[in-house]
Design an enzyme around this catalytic site. Structure first.
Site, PDB file in Angstrom:
ATOM      1  CD  GLU A   1       5.104   1.908  -8.873  1.00 46.96           C
ATOM      2  OE1 GLU A   1       4.084   1.609  -8.246  1.00 46.96           O
ATOM      3  OE2 GLU A   1       6.026   1.100  -9.062  1.00 46.96           O
TER       4      GLU A   1
ATOM      5  N   GLY B   1       0.780  -1.233   0.000  1.00 47.29           N
ATOM      6  CA  GLY B   1       0.000   0.000   0.000  1.00 47.29           C
ATOM      7  C   GLY B   1       0.809   1.279   0.000  1.00 47.29           C
TER       8      GLY B   1
ATOM      9  CG  ASN C   1       1.748   3.219  -5.759  1.00 52.55           C
ATOM     10  OD1 ASN C   1       2.138   4.225  -6.334  1.00 52.55           O
ATOM     11  ND2 ASN C   1       2.356   2.042  -5.869  1.00 52.55           N
TER      12      ASN C   1
ATOM     13  CG  HIS D   1       2.297  -1.755 -15.488  1.00 57.44           C
ATOM     14  ND1 HIS D   1       1.934  -3.015 -15.052  1.00 57.44           N
ATOM     15  CD2 HIS D   1       3.412  -1.920 -16.233  1.00 57.44           C
ATOM     16  CE1 HIS D   1       2.790  -3.906 -15.532  1.00 57.44           C
ATOM     17  NE2 HIS D   1       3.702  -3.266 -16.254  1.00 57.44           N
TER      18      HIS D   1
ATOM     19  CG  ASN E   1      -3.239  -0.625 -13.164  1.00 54.06           C
ATOM     20  OD1 ASN E   1      -3.210  -0.979 -11.976  1.00 54.06           O
ATOM     21  ND2 ASN E   1      -2.451  -1.173 -14.078  1.00 54.06           N
TER      22      ASN E   1
HETATM   23  C1  GAR Z   1       3.502  -1.276  -7.304  1.00 54.24           C
HETATM   24  O1  GAR Z   1       4.826  -1.303  -7.757  1.00 54.24           O
HETATM   25  C2  GAR Z   1       2.538  -1.251  -8.485  1.00 54.24           C
HETATM   26  O2  GAR Z   1       3.015  -0.504  -9.554  1.00 54.24           O
HETATM   27  C3  GAR Z   1       2.483  -2.705  -8.824  1.00 54.24           C
HETATM   28  O3  GAR Z   1       2.413  -3.356  -7.568  1.00 54.24           O
HETATM   29  C4  GAR Z   1       3.132  -2.581  -6.600  1.00 54.24           C
HETATM   30  C5  GAR Z   1       2.248  -2.353  -5.399  1.00 54.24           C
HETATM   31  O4  GAR Z   1       2.951  -1.701  -4.363  1.00 54.24           O
HETATM   32  N1  GAR Z   1       1.368  -3.001  -9.652  1.00 54.24           N
HETATM   33  C6  GAR Z   1       1.398  -3.888 -10.638  1.00 54.24           C
HETATM   34  O5  GAR Z   1       2.358  -4.587 -10.889  1.00 54.24           O
HETATM   35  C7  GAR Z   1       0.108  -3.998 -11.453  1.00 54.24           C
HETATM   36  N2  GAR Z   1       0.322  -4.734 -12.653  1.00 54.24           N
HETATM   37  P1  GAR Z   1       2.202  -0.956  -3.171  1.00 54.24           P
HETATM   38  O6  GAR Z   1       1.182  -1.954  -2.597  1.00 54.24           O
HETATM   39  O7  GAR Z   1       3.281  -0.668  -2.171  1.00 54.24           O
HETATM   40  O8  GAR Z   1       1.545   0.276  -3.703  1.00 54.24           O
END
Ligand code: GAR
Length: 208
Positions: free
Chosen positions: A181, A12, A14, A110, A108
């Site tokens: 991100e 989490g 992001n 990515h 989303n």
């Molecule tokens: C992030 O790096 C996001 O970009 C990726 O999962 C991670 C979640 O981190 N998403 C994907 O790969 C979607 N295809 P977080 O839970 O710390 O935000």
């Protein structure tokens, strides 16, 4: 006020970036109505709790079939009635019914520069493993609208990040999060909240 629901599966960070940027007013006109996780153990749920945001866990494991899970997930989302759904590290395929009900209202993040290292099988660390295996010198992150395909929707924002000598998937993942991100996901939400995004064909335009 843009009412958003943030969907998460893991740490989490992001989600935290969105919470922090609303708090410091980098994101305006926006409130997080709820956080939905598919995983009861996700640390993202702690982050929601600490920020006083209602959170829900809807896990495919608790349903007899994917159809029943999809139905429950769509019903929950319809009941919450967000203006925008934000997939912030959400690793469950979005039901087609949800995409139809929320056209250009699901985004989303990515962790690569789409169309590189995206699509089925590219998620989380696997994206960075792919980038390092290919030997790219620049990677980054992309925020895009969600359509019926996997990582195929109109691109809203991208930010490049340099790959460094000696990077491991984990060090690269961390740098892509910090430099890209956590910057472009809040920025995209703020643009949408302030009506600065238009979509024509597949191209997203940012207006002043
Ligand atoms: C992030 O790096 C996001 O970009 C990726 O999962 C991670 C979640 O981190 N998403 C994907 O790969 C979607 N295809 P977080 O839970 O710390 O935000």
């Amino acid at each position: 006020m843009l009412k958003i629901v943030v969907c998460v599966s893991g740490g989490g960070t992001n989600l935290q970036a969105i919470i922090d940027r609303i708090a410091d007013k980098t994101i305006t006109n926006t409130e997080i109505a709820a956080v939905i996780s598919n995983n009861q153990g996700a640390y993202a749920l702690e982050r929601a709790k600490n920020a006083g945001i209602p959170s829900y866990c809807i896990s495919p494991k608790e349903y007899e079939s994917r159809e029943l899970f999809n139905k429950a997930f769509v019903e929950k989302m319809m009941a919450l009635a967000p203006d925008l759904i934000v997939l912030a590290g959400f690793l469950v395929t979005i039901p087609p019914e949800m995409i139809q009900k929320f056209p250009f209202r699901i985004i989303n993040i990515h962790p690569s520069l789409i169309p590189s290292f995206c699509g089925v099988g590219y998620y989380g660390l696997k994206v960075h493993e792919g980038a390092l295996a290919r030997g790219v010198k620049v990677t980054g992150a992309t925020v895009h609208f969600v359509d019926e395909g996997t990582d195929t929707g109109p691109i809203i924002l991208q930010k490049a990040v340099a790959v460094k000598e000696g990077d491991t998937p984990k060090t690269l993942q961390q740098r892509v999060m910090e430099e890209a991100e956590w910057v472009i996901l809040p920025k995209a939400i703020n643009l949408i909240a302030n009506n600065r995004i238009t979509v024509k064909d597949k191209a997203v335009h940012v207006t002043e």
